[in-house]
Write a protein that holds these residues in place. Structure first.
Motif, PDB file in Angstrom:
ATOM      1  N   SER A   1       0.850  -1.193   0.000  1.00 20.09           N
ATOM      2  CA  SER A   1       0.000   0.000   0.000  1.00 20.09           C
ATOM      3  C   SER A   1       0.886   1.244   0.000  1.00 20.09           C
ATOM      4  CB  SER A   1      -0.882   0.001   1.252  1.00 20.09           C
ATOM      5  OG  SER A   1      -0.078   0.164   2.405  1.00 20.09           O
ATOM      6  N   GLU A   2       0.282   2.368  -0.244  1.00 18.02           N
ATOM      7  CA  GLU A   2       1.062   3.613  -0.303  1.00 18.02           C
ATOM      8  C   GLU A   2       1.757   3.887   1.035  1.00 18.02           C
ATOM      9  OE1 GLU A   2       0.552   8.371  -1.391  1.00 18.02           O
ATOM     10  OE2 GLU A   2      -1.134   6.981  -1.637  1.00 18.02           O
ATOM     11  N   ASP A   3       1.060   3.655   2.136  1.00 19.75           N
ATOM     12  CA  ASP A   3       1.647   3.894   3.459  1.00 19.75           C
ATOM     13  C   ASP A   3       2.831   2.969   3.715  1.00 19.75           C
ATOM     14  OD1 ASP A   3      -0.135   5.900   3.982  1.00 19.75           O
ATOM     15  OD2 ASP A   3      -1.460   4.673   5.246  1.00 19.75           O
ATOM     16  N   ASP A   4       2.653   1.681   3.404  1.00 16.85           N
ATOM     17  CA  ASP A   4       3.745   0.724   3.621  1.00 16.85           C
ATOM     18  C   ASP A   4       4.910   1.006   2.673  1.00 16.85           C
ATOM     19  OD1 ASP A   4       2.437  -0.584   5.649  1.00 16.85           O
ATOM     20  OD2 ASP A   4       1.529  -2.077   4.337  1.00 16.85           O
ATOM     21  N   ARG A   5       4.580   1.412   1.446  1.00 13.95           N
ATOM     22  CA  ARG A   5       5.631   1.742   0.484  1.00 13.95           C
ATOM     23  C   ARG A   5       6.465   2.925   0.986  1.00 13.95           C
ATOM     24  NH1 ARG A   5       2.617   3.038  -3.603  1.00 13.95           N
ATOM     25  NH2 ARG A   5       2.197   0.839  -4.073  1.00 13.95           N
ATOM     26  N   ASN A   6       5.788   3.928   1.503  1.00 14.10           N
ATOM     27  CA  ASN A   6       6.504   5.098   2.022  1.00 14.10           C
ATOM     28  C   ASN A   6       7.349   4.729   3.238  1.00 14.10           C
ATOM     29  OD1 ASN A   6       5.487   6.815   0.059  1.00 14.10           O
ATOM     30  ND2 ASN A   6       3.712   7.421   1.301  1.00 14.10           N
ATOM     31  N   GLN A   7       6.818   3.839   4.070  1.00 11.17           N
ATOM     32  CA  GLN A   7       7.586   3.417   5.240  1.00 11.17           C
ATOM     33  C   GLN A   7       8.833   2.641   4.832  1.00 11.17           C
ATOM     34  OE1 GLN A   7       5.579   0.831   8.046  1.00 11.17           O
ATOM     35  NE2 GLN A   7       6.979   1.373   9.715  1.00 11.17           N
ATOM     36  N   LEU A   8       8.676   1.760   3.840  1.00 15.18           N
ATOM     37  CA  LEU A   8       9.827   1.011   3.344  1.00 15.18           C
ATOM     38  C   LEU A   8      10.891   1.956   2.780  1.00 15.18           C
ATOM     39  CD1 LEU A   8       8.545  -2.167   1.457  1.00 15.18           C
ATOM     40  CD2 LEU A   8      10.155  -2.108   3.366  1.00 15.18           C
ATOM     41  N   LYS A   9      10.463   2.898   1.971  1.00 12.86           N
ATOM     42  CA  LYS A   9      11.411   3.846   1.387  1.00 12.86           C
ATOM     43  C   LYS A   9      12.133   4.626   2.481  1.00 12.86           C
ATOM     44  CE  LYS A   9       9.239   4.568  -3.144  1.00 12.86           C
ATOM     45  NZ  LYS A   9       8.602   5.558  -4.052  1.00 12.86           N
ATOM     46  N   HIS A  10      11.395   4.995   3.513  1.00  9.92           N
ATOM     47  CA  HIS A  10      12.022   5.726   4.615  1.00  9.92           C
ATOM     48  C   HIS A  10      13.039   4.838   5.340  1.00  9.92           C
ATOM     49  CE1 HIS A  10      12.631   8.145   8.174  1.00  9.92           C
ATOM     50  NE2 HIS A  10      12.217   7.133   8.938  1.00  9.92           N
ATOM     51  N   LEU A  11      12.649   3.608   5.633  1.00 10.03           N
ATOM     52  CA  LEU A  11      13.542   2.706   6.350  1.00 10.03           C
ATOM     53  C   LEU A  11      14.818   2.425   5.569  1.00 10.03           C
ATOM     54  CD1 LEU A  11      10.887   0.197   7.744  1.00 10.03           C
ATOM     55  CD2 LEU A  11      12.376   1.667   9.120  1.00 10.03           C
ATOM     56  N   PHE A  12      14.694   2.394   4.242  1.00  8.38           N
ATOM     57  CA  PHE A  12      15.865   2.125   3.403  1.00  8.38           C
ATOM     58  C   PHE A  12      16.623   3.401   3.030  1.00  8.38           C
ATOM     59  CE2 PHE A  12      14.273  -2.065   3.319  1.00  8.38           C
ATOM     60  CZ  PHE A  12      15.249  -2.897   2.796  1.00  8.38           C
ATOM     61  N   SER A  13      16.337   4.482   3.753  1.00  9.84           N
ATOM     62  CA  SER A  13      17.075   5.727   3.539  1.00  9.84           C
ATOM     63  C   SER A  13      17.801   6.172   4.804  1.00  9.84           C
ATOM     64  CB  SER A  13      16.118   6.835   3.087  1.00  9.84           C
ATOM     65  OG  SER A  13      15.234   7.203   4.145  1.00  9.84           O
ATOM     66  N   ILE A  14      17.669   5.376   5.886  1.00  7.96           N
ATOM     67  CA  ILE A  14      18.247   5.754   7.168  1.00  7.96           C
ATOM     68  C   ILE A  14      19.216   4.699   7.661  1.00  7.96           C
ATOM     69  CG2 ILE A  14      16.242   7.156   7.825  1.00  7.96           C
ATOM     70  CD1 ILE A  14      15.323   4.813   9.608  1.00  7.96           C
ATOM     71  N   ASN A  15      20.044   5.096   8.612  1.00  2.00           N
ATOM     72  CA  ASN A  15      21.003   4.183   9.234  1.00  2.00           C
ATOM     73  C   ASN A  15      20.923   4.343  10.755  1.00  2.00           C
ATOM     74  OD1 ASN A  15      22.580   3.115   6.794  1.00  2.00           O
ATOM     75  ND2 ASN A  15      22.711   5.333   6.504  1.00  2.00           N
ATOM     76  N   PRO A  16      19.864   3.797  11.344  1.00  2.00           N
ATOM     77  CA  PRO A  16      19.665   3.977  12.787  1.00  2.00           C
ATOM     78  C   PRO A  16      20.639   3.145  13.607  1.00  2.00           C
ATOM     79  CG  PRO A  16      18.042   2.458  11.924  1.00  2.00           C
ATOM     80  CD  PRO A  16      18.821   2.968  10.739  1.00  2.00           C
ATOM     81  N   LYS A  17      20.835   3.558  14.871  1.00  2.00           N
ATOM     82  CA  LYS A  17      21.690   2.791  15.768  1.00  2.00           C
ATOM     83  C   LYS A  17      21.043   1.453  16.117  1.00  2.00           C
ATOM     84  CE  LYS A  17      24.104   6.704  17.881  1.00  2.00           C
ATOM     85  NZ  LYS A  17      24.395   7.443  19.143  1.00  2.00           N
ATOM     86  N   ASN A  18      19.720   1.474  16.269  1.00  2.00           N
ATOM     87  CA  ASN A  18      18.995   0.242  16.588  1.00  2.00           C
ATOM     88  C   ASN A  18      18.639  -0.476  15.287  1.00  2.00           C
ATOM     89  OD1 ASN A  18      17.396  -1.828  17.521  1.00  2.00           O
ATOM     90  ND2 ASN A  18      15.983  -0.529  18.680  1.00  2.00           N
ATOM     91  N   THR A  19      19.591  -1.239  14.768  1.00  2.00           N
ATOM     92  CA  THR A  19      19.373  -1.905  13.483  1.00  2.00           C
ATOM     93  C   THR A  19      18.361  -3.043  13.599  1.00  2.00           C
ATOM     94  OG1 THR A  19      21.282  -3.335  13.881  1.00  2.00           O
ATOM     95  CG2 THR A  19      21.659  -1.316  12.612  1.00  2.00           C
TER      96      THR A  19
END
Length: 324
Positions: A246-264
């Motif tokens: 869905s659009e919401d999940d797609r946006n969340q995936l794109k966001h997650l794959f654009s960050i490098n959090p400490k809590n991997t």
């Protein structure tokens, strides 16, 4: 015909004889180092196995096997520089153990050495092998560039991704099969079918690697599970999830794959939840099976006795038998 492990052991003995002290040591020590870091030696073993499969003289295949192993390791040396990777097979990479300039030059020397290995063949075989080898080398470089380009592209199609893994991974496996068939002097039809077998098996293997990166058993996978997610790699699973979500999940995936959090770990678990929601594991398994069946179709078209075809089927099953 022996098991793939026996061919690999035989090649390792040959490699040990070929890796000797050359001058200047500052150029050749890094080459000996990377070649002796281990690895399964699948590609050179395939050259030997395929030569034997088509009733060629295995002793004539070692130089070609050496060429493909030296080239493969040359590509690893340069890939590690591009990735700024600190480790290769749990040991310091060449550019870390020495320095970047040494790694570049030693890698260049390995590429030259790979071609020199093919000089051991007669004029006709040499031309055919070099033609295949050069095409493969150029394709591997193209695949590496595509992989690098994907890091900066927001949109990557599944078709483009499959082409990238064909070039970066599968063509070298296919080249190993075909080199053995050339050395054995089998028909052009057999050469084409064994090459196609290698291409489809190589693609299936890489998608399975993508799958195991997310769903693999940490005790048996051999790498960190979730590594592709941590590194924001656009794998088959990620691209398929983008396509179906869905659009919401797609946006969340794109966001997650654009960050490098400490809590991997939290990032990995969130991505897995999205994958599970859209049955990405099952879809990936189906795509792997599709390429395996393509490989087996090419295998069945080979003009070989059934017992030899079965040896190849056994190898394919052994290669792909990695449990999630």
């Amino acid at each position: 015909m022996k098991s793939i492990t026996k061919y690999a052991e035989s090649f390792n003995a040959y490699l040990t004889r070929k890796c000797n002290n050359q001058a200047p040591s500052s150029l050749f020590d890094p080459i000996d180092y990377i070649l002796n870091l281990g690895g399964k030696r699948i590609r050179p073993a395939l050259v030997l196995m395929t030569t034997d499969l088509f009733d060629g003289h295995v002793d004539h295949a070692y130089s070609a096997a050496m060429a493909i192993e030296v080239f493969h390791n040359f590509s690893l040396v340069h890939d590690d520089i591009m990735d700024d990777a600190p480790l290769r097979r749990q040991h310091p990479t060449v550019h870390e153990k020495w320095d970047i300039n040494t790694a570049i030059l030693s890698g260049d020397s390995m590429l030259i050495w790979a071609y020199q290995c093919l000089e051991d063949y007669d004029q006709h075989s040499f031309y055919t092998l070099v033609q295949l080898f050069s095409k493969t080398a150029q394709e591997v470089c193209s695949g590496q560039q595509m992989d690098m380009d994907f890091e900066n592209l927001e949109e990557v199609s599944i078709e483009k991704y499959l082409e990238m893994i064909r070039l970066k991974t599968a063509v070298l496996v296919a080249c190993a099969f075909k080199m053995g068939s050339i050395i054995a002097g089998t028909s052009l039809e057999n050469q084409d079918h064994i090459y196609s077998f290698g291409i489809n098996l190589g693609i299936a293997f890489q998608i399975q690697d993508d799958l195991l990166d997310v769903y693999g058993n940490p005790k048996t996978f051999g790498k960190q599970v979730g590594g592709d997610i941590i590194e924001n790699k656009k794998t088959f699973l990620y691209l398929k999830a983008l396509e179906l979500s869905s659009e919401d999940d797609r946006n969340q995936l794109k966001h997650l794959f654009s960050i490098n959090p400490k809590n991997t770990q939290a990032k990995i678990e969130t991505v897995k939840q999205i994958y599970d929601q859209y049955e990405i594991k099952s879809i990936s398994s189906e795509r792997i099976e599709r390429y395996k069946q393509k490989a087996l179709l090419s295998l069945n078209q080979l003009n070989l006795p059934d017992d030899k075809k079965q040896k190849l089927k056994n190898f394919a099953q052994e290669l792909m038998h990695r449990e999630a």
